[in-house]
Design an enzyme around this catalytic site. Structure first.
Site, mmCIF file in Angstrom:
data_model
loop_
_atom_site.group_PDB
_atom_site.id
_atom_site.type_symbol
_atom_site.label_atom_id
_atom_site.label_comp_id
_atom_site.label_asym_id
_atom_site.label_seq_id
_atom_site.Cartn_x
_atom_site.Cartn_y
_atom_site.Cartn_z
ATOM 1 N N HIS A 1 0.788 -1.236 0.000
ATOM 2 C CA HIS A 1 0.000 0.000 0.000
ATOM 3 C C HIS A 1 0.818 1.283 0.000
ATOM 4 C CE1 HIS A 1 -0.098 -0.138 4.728
ATOM 5 N NE2 HIS A 1 1.088 -0.451 4.222
ATOM 6 N N HIS A 2 2.140 1.187 0.102
ATOM 7 C CA HIS A 2 2.968 2.402 0.056
ATOM 8 C C HIS A 2 3.374 2.768 -1.369
ATOM 9 C CE1 HIS A 2 3.045 2.330 4.331
ATOM 10 N NE2 HIS A 2 3.850 1.277 4.427
ATOM 11 N N SER A 3 3.058 1.932 -2.323
ATOM 12 C CA SER A 3 3.429 2.212 -3.709
ATOM 13 C C SER A 3 2.473 3.222 -4.318
ATOM 14 C CB SER A 3 3.395 0.913 -4.516
ATOM 15 O OG SER A 3 3.610 1.182 -5.889
ATOM 16 N N ASN B 1 -0.601 5.129 2.368
ATOM 17 C CA ASN B 1 -0.462 6.432 1.695
ATOM 18 C C ASN B 1 -0.532 6.327 0.176
ATOM 19 O OD1 ASN B 1 2.047 5.038 1.928
ATOM 20 N ND2 ASN B 1 3.204 6.922 1.658
#
Length: 322
Positions: free
Chosen positions: A117-119, A167
């Site tokens: 989910h940080h990509s 993010n």
């Protein structure tokens, strides 16, 4: 229950690297031995076209060709290698396959890895190369539009219960009314520059079972007030556990099992197909992380059995009516 894996692509990480790559193979080994109801399948790689539903073509090409800058590799946290590029594609592919299985009538399916989910659309970060939940959500919407156009567009809820804020996912779907992003995470934890999700719930360091579960209940209530999904993608992070090196929260095994049960029950009560990925887990003892994840699968198998029974009951009713 279908579960997809790509743990045979091992990243050549330097000695002392803090990413616990071995946890994926260990989880698959335990599932194979302890959960005969699980049907393990090797993940297929996501194609360029599937990745491009979310990611910039130039970024996809840089990952594939190994032309990421040194700074980009540092932000991801992995040195580039052919295995890194292939694993990233297959991690996305596993979530795609889990979503398809869940939506085909199975109700629940899973990716042993995923939760990246940080990509962002144009870069990776925080051990995340491509965003599997975002690509899977977009592809499921496209496939639904082709196959079931008369039923209207598919809305997707991404319920992110990794201890770190999602993010990249939040940024990708900013302003998109067809995808609802919910993130329940540590207020002071990574990423230190957060992106606004549709619903962010920030928790102080040291949050334990009762307060966490109360916050989750309020968040699910608000999600239901604001959105009507047709698919749930659940990031079942192990890193809120009290034994996690990077988590800073204090959930017990029982608390995390109650968390999983609440999310899966919420989806079941509404007959929403749910695909889940394991997301983060950095226990001081890797076996603790794997045990948290095994508990998630045991809960999921109970709800998968309910879906199976309901499907068979529907088939029997249809035969009787005919």
């Amino acid at each position: 229950m279908h579960v997809f894996y790509a743990d045979h692509f091992i990243l050549p990480l330097p000695a002392g690297h803090r990413f616990p790559m071995a946890k994926y193979g260990r989880l698959r080994e335990r599932l194979a031995v302890e959960c005969p109801q699980v049907r393990l399948g090797q993940a297929l790689p996501a194609s360029d076209g599937e990745l491009a539903l979310v990611h910039a073509p130039a970024y996809i090409q840089a990952v594939q060709a190994g032309t990421l800058s040194a700074a980009a590799q540092r932000e991801i946290g992995f040195p580039w290698s052919p295995a890194m590029a292939e694993r990233a594609r297959r991690s996305v592919g596993a979530t795609i396959q889990a979503c398809r299985a869940a939506m085909s009538g199975e109700g629940l399916a899973a990716n042993i890895a995923g939760g990246t989910h940080h990509s962002y659309a144009d870069k990776g970060s925080g051990f995340c190369v491509f965003n599997d939940a975002a690509v899977a959500a977009r592809l499921m919407q496209a496939e639904h539009a082709r196959q079931q156009r008369a039923r209207g567009p598919l809305k997707v809820a991404i319920v992110d219960l990794d201890v770190h804020q999602g993010n990249g996912t939040a940024r990708i779907f900013a302003g998109d009314e067809s995808v609802f992003t919910l993130s329940l995470h540590g207020e002071k934890n990574f990423p230190f520059r957060k992106e606004p999700s549709d619903l962010d719930v920030e928790l102080p360091d040291g949050t334990a079972d009762v307060a966490y579960l109360e916050a989750l209940e309020r968040a699910l209530d608000e999600l239901e007030r604001r959105f009507e999904p047709g698919l749930v993608i659940y990031l079942a992070g192990a890193d809120p556990h009290e034994g996690d090196r990077l988590g800073r929260l204090k959930l017990t095994f029982d608390g995390l099992e109650a968390r999983d049960r609440r999310v899966m029950d919420w989806a079941w009560q509404r007959r929403l197909p749910l695909a889940f990925a394991m997301a983060g887990g950095y226990g001081t003892d890797m076996e603790v992380t794997v045990q948290v994840q095994m508990n998630t699968y045991r809960v999921a198998l109970q709800y998968h059995a309910r879906w199976t029974a309901a499907t068979r009951g529907g088939e029997r009713a249809a035969v009787t009516a005919a």
